[in-house]
Motif scaffolding. Structure first.
Motif: not given
Length: 237
Positions: A58, A64-66, A69, A125, A128
């Protein structure tokens, strides 16, 4: 009089940890670097690392999370836009994340190619992002024939086009115009699935020859067929 300045603003802890981790991955290798090494470089405890990152993998992909989103919010606000245009524009959000820091993106790509575990993580990733776009498209095509299938196919096509152009740019070391390359690739998806493709098909149909005839209701069918064939430039038997 010189205005006094306050202390420099510290970088967010997530960024500090990600930077320390990536430096060590480049210096020692991914497998040789431990979480203890990372927190020692960052000057924090192990608990801090796991508060932000569930694993070392991670820490390689901290943005990648932001980005996911941002993509989700963009599609939620897309409204009545053409669905294919919307998901193509959403994919460009991912591109901009990479293009903002070309040096880091190229280094991360090379590291990912060297470590099988990171390649597997990267595929998860990407999946997703694809699921997010497919979910949006399923809602937009809910009333269409084969709507769910169409959503999955288009989302996969967008991801394939985007990643093909992006990875070519990364393999080149970040040379050239990444946005132009991705736009060109996504253009193929728009041509094949967007509303423009539907309009083009309709235009082609409109340009086809149309034959209008007036025949007597009492005319035998063979005579009607003969006249149709003659009008189309064919010889009747």
């Amino acid at each position: 009089m010189t205005e006094a300045r306050g202390p420099a603003k510290k970088a967010p802890m997530r960024e500090v940890l990600a930077t320390a981790a990536f430096q060590l991955f480049l210096e020692r290798g991914f497998e040789q670097t431990t979480v203890d090494d990372i927190v020692a470089r960052a000057g924090v405890g192990r608990r801090s690392f796991f508060r932000y990152f569930p694993s070392k993998e991670d820490a390689v992909f901290p943005d990648h999370e932001s980005c996911l989103a941002d993509m989700t919010a963009f599609l939620e606000a897309a409204g009545g836009a053409d669905p294919v245009d919307a998901v193509c524009d959403a994919a460009r959000i991912v591109l901009r994340m990479y293009a903002t820091n070309p040096e880091f993106s190229v280094q991360r790509y090379r590291l990912t190619q060297e470590v099988p575990g990171l390649r597997t993580y990267e595929l998860s990733v990407v999946r997703r992002y694809e699921r997010t776009m497919a979910g949006y498209l399923r809602c937009r095509y809910a009333d269409a024939e084969d709507g769910s299938l169409r959503a999955e196919v288009i989302a996969a096509a967008v991801v394939a086009a985007h990643n093909n152009a992006l990875r070519s740019w990364l393999r080149s070391g970040g040379d050239g115009d990444a946005e132009a390359a991705v736009d060109h690739a996504l253009g193929l998806v728009r041509e094949g699935w967007g509303s423009g493709a539907t309009r083009a098909d309709a235009a082609d149909d409109a340009q086809e020859d149309v034959v209008v005839m007036v025949v007597s209701k009492r005319a035998p069918m063979w005579r009607v067929v003969q006249r149709v064939e003659s009008a189309l430039g064919q010889e009747s038997d």
